[in-house]
Structures are given as C-alpha cells and as structure tokens.
Scaffold this active site. Structure first.
Site, PDB file in Angstrom:
ATOM      1  N   GLY A 189       1.130  -2.867  -5.302  1.00 41.03           N
ATOM      2  CA  GLY A 189       1.626  -3.229  -6.624  1.00 41.03           C
ATOM      3  C   GLY A 189       1.748  -4.719  -6.837  1.00 41.03           C
ATOM      4  O   GLY A 189       1.193  -5.517  -6.067  1.00 41.03           O
ATOM      5  N   ASP A 190       2.510  -5.108  -7.865  1.00 41.42           N
ATOM      6  CA  ASP A 190       2.553  -6.529  -8.220  1.00 41.42           C
ATOM      7  C   ASP A 190       3.164  -7.375  -7.107  1.00 41.42           C
ATOM      8  O   ASP A 190       2.713  -8.493  -6.850  1.00 41.42           O
ATOM      9  CB  ASP A 190       3.279  -6.746  -9.550  1.00 41.42           C
ATOM     10  CG  ASP A 190       4.699  -6.207  -9.553  1.00 41.42           C
ATOM     11  OD1 ASP A 190       5.063  -5.448  -8.635  1.00 41.42           O
ATOM     12  OD2 ASP A 190       5.454  -6.554 -10.477  1.00 41.42           O
ATOM     13  N   GLY A 191       4.175  -6.852  -6.402  1.00 38.71           N
ATOM     14  CA  GLY A 191       4.746  -7.592  -5.275  1.00 38.71           C
ATOM     15  C   GLY A 191       3.735  -7.781  -4.157  1.00 38.71           C
ATOM     16  O   GLY A 191       3.627  -8.854  -3.562  1.00 38.71           O
ATOM     17  N   ASP A 220       3.789   3.718 -11.659  1.00 37.97           N
ATOM     18  CA  ASP A 220       4.491   3.517 -12.931  1.00 37.97           C
ATOM     19  C   ASP A 220       3.590   2.945 -14.024  1.00 37.97           C
ATOM     20  O   ASP A 220       4.010   2.846 -15.178  1.00 37.97           O
ATOM     21  CB  ASP A 220       5.683   2.568 -12.749  1.00 37.97           C
ATOM     22  CG  ASP A 220       6.793   3.178 -11.916  1.00 37.97           C
ATOM     23  OD1 ASP A 220       6.748   4.408 -11.682  1.00 37.97           O
ATOM     24  OD2 ASP A 220       7.701   2.444 -11.491  1.00 37.97           O
ATOM     25  N   TYR A 372       9.390  12.583  -5.508  1.00 42.59           N
ATOM     26  CA  TYR A 372       8.639  12.476  -4.260  1.00 42.59           C
ATOM     27  C   TYR A 372       7.526  13.510  -4.170  1.00 42.59           C
ATOM     28  O   TYR A 372       6.535  13.305  -3.465  1.00 42.59           O
ATOM     29  CB  TYR A 372       9.596  12.547  -3.069  1.00 42.59           C
ATOM     30  CG  TYR A 372      10.506  11.354  -3.026  1.00 42.59           C
ATOM     31  CD1 TYR A 372      10.013  10.105  -2.646  1.00 42.59           C
ATOM     32  CD2 TYR A 372      11.828  11.435  -3.431  1.00 42.59           C
ATOM     33  CE1 TYR A 372      10.823   8.988  -2.641  1.00 42.59           C
ATOM     34  CE2 TYR A 372      12.658  10.326  -3.434  1.00 42.59           C
ATOM     35  CZ  TYR A 372      12.144   9.097  -3.036  1.00 42.59           C
ATOM     36  OH  TYR A 372      12.933   7.988  -3.058  1.00 42.59           O
ATOM     37  N   ILE A 374       5.658  14.232  -6.738  1.00 46.93           N
ATOM     38  CA  ILE A 374       4.576  13.624  -7.521  1.00 46.93           C
ATOM     39  C   ILE A 374       3.879  12.531  -6.723  1.00 46.93           C
ATOM     40  O   ILE A 374       2.649  12.441  -6.693  1.00 46.93           O
ATOM     41  CB  ILE A 374       5.128  13.065  -8.849  1.00 46.93           C
ATOM     42  CG1 ILE A 374       5.579  14.217  -9.760  1.00 46.93           C
ATOM     43  CG2 ILE A 374       4.083  12.211  -9.556  1.00 46.93           C
ATOM     44  CD1 ILE A 374       6.291  13.761 -11.024  1.00 46.93           C
TER      45      ILE A 374
END
Length: 485
Positions: A189-191, A220, A372, A374
């Site tokens: 992700g972005d991090g 998300d 969890y 999903i």
C-alpha cells in the site's frame, strides 16, 4: 546536489498545456549503459501481435473529462514493452516482497511476475523475500520458479508472508547489494510505496544498476491516481455474502436489524460499492460522511422509521466511520496506521440500548464482521486478470530500464507513475460527488449533513480540484527539473 525527492519524477511540458510526469530511468544516473534487442521479438507468443512495442512518446492523461478549451493536463508514461532492454536474461537477478495486510490477488501478482520474467524474457533467477521488508535482512529467501508458483493464485494470502514495519533502508539496500539483486518488485500500500521510494533513492545515491518497481496494493482502494486497486472487486463481491446473511437474519425476526462492518479505515469505497451492489442495505456509514445518533434527522430516528415501514433493516458501516463519536485512541500499528476502536460493536450496543430503554421497542440485532474472511480469499476472475496485467507491466518497465515507479491503471490504460504521486494523498469517497448521491438515492437514507457541513464539503472538494488542475504548480512543488519539448 539536488534534493533526493527530486529524483522521483521528471516533468516534461508540451504544447496546449501538456505535462508529462515521467518516471526515472537507469540512464539518468548511470550513463552509457548497453542495450539489447527485446527478446519478445523472438517470442512465439508475440509473433501474432501487430505492434510488439509501445511507442516511447505514448502517454496516458490523468483526467479524461475535459472541456474544448481546457489544457491537456497531466499525463503518465504508458506501460508496455520497449524495443530495447537494459538487461540480458542471464543478468537478471530479481526479488519480490509483499508488505502490509493481506489482500486478494497477492499470489496472482507473485505468480505473474515470475512467469513474465521467465516466459517473456528468459530470466530465471527470482527470489521471494520472506516476511515483508524485514525479510531482506532477518529471514531466509525462497527461490521462485514457474513450477513453484504455478498454482498459488488459487490460494488466499501470500506464499512469501508479510508484515508491517521493519523498514530499515540501509540494511535493505545492503542486502540487495550483497545478494547481487538488480530488480526489486515491491507489492504493498501507500506506506509500502513510500518505503520503496526511499529504497530507490538510496540505490540511486549508491549508483547501483538496480530497478525498484512498485505494485500498489490496498483492499480499501484508497491509493490515489490509479483507477482501482487489485483485490477491491473481490472484496466487494465477498462482502455481498455478509450483507445477504445480515438481511436474512433481519428479515426473519420482528424488528430485525443486521449490522455489517466492512473494511475502510479512511475510505469508504468497499462499503459504498457493496451497498450499491447489494440493494438490501438501508443505511451505509463511511468515514468521509459524518453522522449522529440522536435527535431529529439522526440515525436512531431513521432506524425507527425503517422498522415501522419494513419491519427490518440492514446497516453497513466502514471500520473508520464515526470515529468522532468514539473516545480517541492515540495508538498506531507498525505501519503507522491509527488503531481504531470497533465501530460495529459500539454502534450495535448503542442501538440496543436506545431501543430497549428509551423507545421500549423490542429489536433483534445481529452483528457480522467478515473482515478477515474477505482479506484471506483468493481473487476473483476480474481481479486475476487485473493482477496479471499489473505484473506484466511492471516487468516490461523494469526490463526497459525504468525505475522508481509504480505500475497502475489510469483511465483504463496501464501506466508508470512516479512514487511521489502515488503517496502524496489518500483516495477518498467524495461526498459531494454523484456516486455518493447515487447511493443516498438508492438506500433513501438521510445524508446526516446540515447545510453548513454540505457547504464546507463542497468548498473542500473545489479546493482539491483546483490543486489537481494546476499541473504546473504540482510539478514545481515536486521537482525543479523542467524540460521544454
């Protein structure tokens, strides 16, 4: 010496307001690198393709809706194979790492990177880094081959393991250098992409012939610039099962209420799309749209109204919704994300208390949290195709010498996006946009916003749109390196 962050993007201007926010290339800091004919010329799979290679000047616009007199705006380099490559098959020594939380499609991306390197380019040396960023310096690696990864797309999770945190730039780059790795594929992700950007800058500082390529991952769907994150379609589809269960439970009891908590720490895309897809949801609560419980126009009043009309209702709530209503909890996980209290349990308790004590209305409430379940399933058909194209695009870019980029879909076309554009802000549901209005009209729920809040939301969106449109200011803020075509 130029600021290190200026290495993340090259800006080229053209006529009619055209701006190309380009990604770095190995030749930016290593001159006179030898090139080789692309092996795809001799690949039987590509023998039927009319045009093997993407033109070097091909680019993709960030904004596709324009007026006749508006400038052409920001563009990104189109992804795909080039005529010349900067690595021989024997020279390639690649590695793959997965970081952050689980997401459907991780194994598909791993599989396709390995297959693409081998089947397209003849590169057979690929390592899997075990356990996220810290795996570079604290765990063993796993050799990856087409045979080893052949069936992994049928499983959820990641065969490489994952973790949050553990980012030590110097240790990671030392490990890359010591192992002789020259292509690093980072899925997260972005991090994670911010970490990839720092790794790229350190590699460039050392003058190493090492590619750093990112593949954006967030269930998300909150990574900016790109159309959609892989795994999002699967998450929305799987969320339907939980919503359907909540609807069956609610419908089967007198004054039945089903509450479903879905993922969405800062962005309510899963909740919004699952609600629109389901048609069984009466109310959707997301982080971007504040709501209140008591008083005229509040949630309790709406619940009472729906129970009176239908005898049951279903509420979908994103995990980050209503944080202003809960007591603050100033704690973070290893990735720097704020630790959230369980809004689903809190909301369920408040609804029960209100209707049993104040309304004297007997209700039957069922709470379902499928988070969890999903995250852990394999990706569906559409996400599998998407993962395949993302992985192939990343490999084409790496072999062509591009580095410091994220492979992403923009307006339906695969592109190479500079790291700093991916990480500059999070993608959020715009509550003054038509999509949220479509949801409100579909569920017939109140917006919970007063006139003052609506005006503030519109002003904030207008301000963000102005920033997006002003491509020149964005470019100046990110880099001092401007080239006139």
């Amino acid at each position: 010496m130029a600021n290190q962050s200026n290495f993340q993007m090259k800006v080229t201007e053209g006529n009619l307001g055209y701006v190309l926010q380009d990604v770095p290339h190995l030749t930016d800091y290593i001159p006179n690198l030898p090139t080789y004919p692309n092996p795809l010329r001799f690949n039987p799979a590509y023998s039927v393709v009319k045009q093997y290679f993407v033109d070097m000047d091909d680019s993709v616009p960030q904004k596709i809706v324009v007026h006749k007199d508006s400038p052409r705006g920001v563009h990104f380099r189109r992804a795909g194979p080039r005529q010349k490559v900067y690595f021989t098959p024997e020279e390639v020594n690649a590695c793959i790492v997965t970081c952050g939380g689980l997401c459907p499609g991780l194994n598909t991306v791993i599989r396709e990177i390995v297959h693409s390197l081998d089947y397209m380019y003849g590169a057979t040396k690929v390592l899997g880094i075990d356990g996220g960023y810290r795996g570079f310096y604290s765990k063993n690696t796993k050799p990856l081959s087409p045979k080893i990864v052949n069936d992994i797309h049928k499983r959820g999770g990641t065969i490489l393991g994952t973790s949050r945190g553990g980012h030590d730039t110097m240790k990671i780059v030392d490990s890359i250098q010591d192992r002789g790795i020259n292509q690093v594929y980072i899925i997260g992700g972005d991090g994670t992409q911010k970490g990839a950007a720092v790794i790229y800058e350190e590699i460039r500082k050392r003058g190493l012939k090492v590619i750093v390529a990112g593949i954006p991952k967030t269930i998300d769907n909150d990574i900016s610039v790109i159309d959609q994150s892989f795994g999002f379609d699967t998450a929305v589809e799987e969320a339907q099962r939980a919503i359907n269960a909540a609807h069956v439970e609610a419908e089967s009891a007198e004054n039945g209420i089903g509450v479903v908590k879905l993922m969405g720490r800062y962005s309510g895309f899963i909740a919004m799309y699952a609600t629109l897809a389901s048609r069984d949801v009466d109310c959707c609560l997301i982080p971007e749209s504040p709501f209140y419980l008591e008083g005229q126009g509040g949630l309790f009043e709406y619940i009472a109204k729906r129970l009176k009309e239908n005898g049951h209702m279903v509420i979908v709530v994103a995990e980050g919704a209503g944080e202003d209503l809960l007591s603050a909890k100033n704690e973070q996980d290893a990735s720097g994300n704020k630790l959230l209290q369980d809004i689903g349990l809190w909301l369920s308790r408040r609804i029960k208390e209100h209707f049993s004590k104040q309304q004297k209305l007997p209700i039957t409430l069922k709470y379902i949290d499928p988070t969890y379940m999903i995250r852990a399933i394999p990706s569906n058909a559409s996400d599998n195709v998407y993962c395949t194209l993302l992985a192939q695009s990343a490999v084409h870019g790496a072999m062509s010498g591009f580095t410091g980029f994220t492979s992403g879909l923009v307006n339906g076309r695969h592109t190479y996006i500079p790291f700093n554009r991916i990480t500059e802000q999070q993608n959020k549901v715009v509550i003054t946009d038509r999509m949220w209005a479509r949801l409100l009209s579909s569920t017939n729920q109140p917006s919970f916003l007063g006139r003052k809040q609506l005006d503030e939301a519109k002003k904030e969106q207008e301000s963000q749109s102005q920033l997006m449109d002003d491509a020149t200011n964005i470019a100046d803020a990110k880099t001092g390196n401007r080239i006139k075509k």
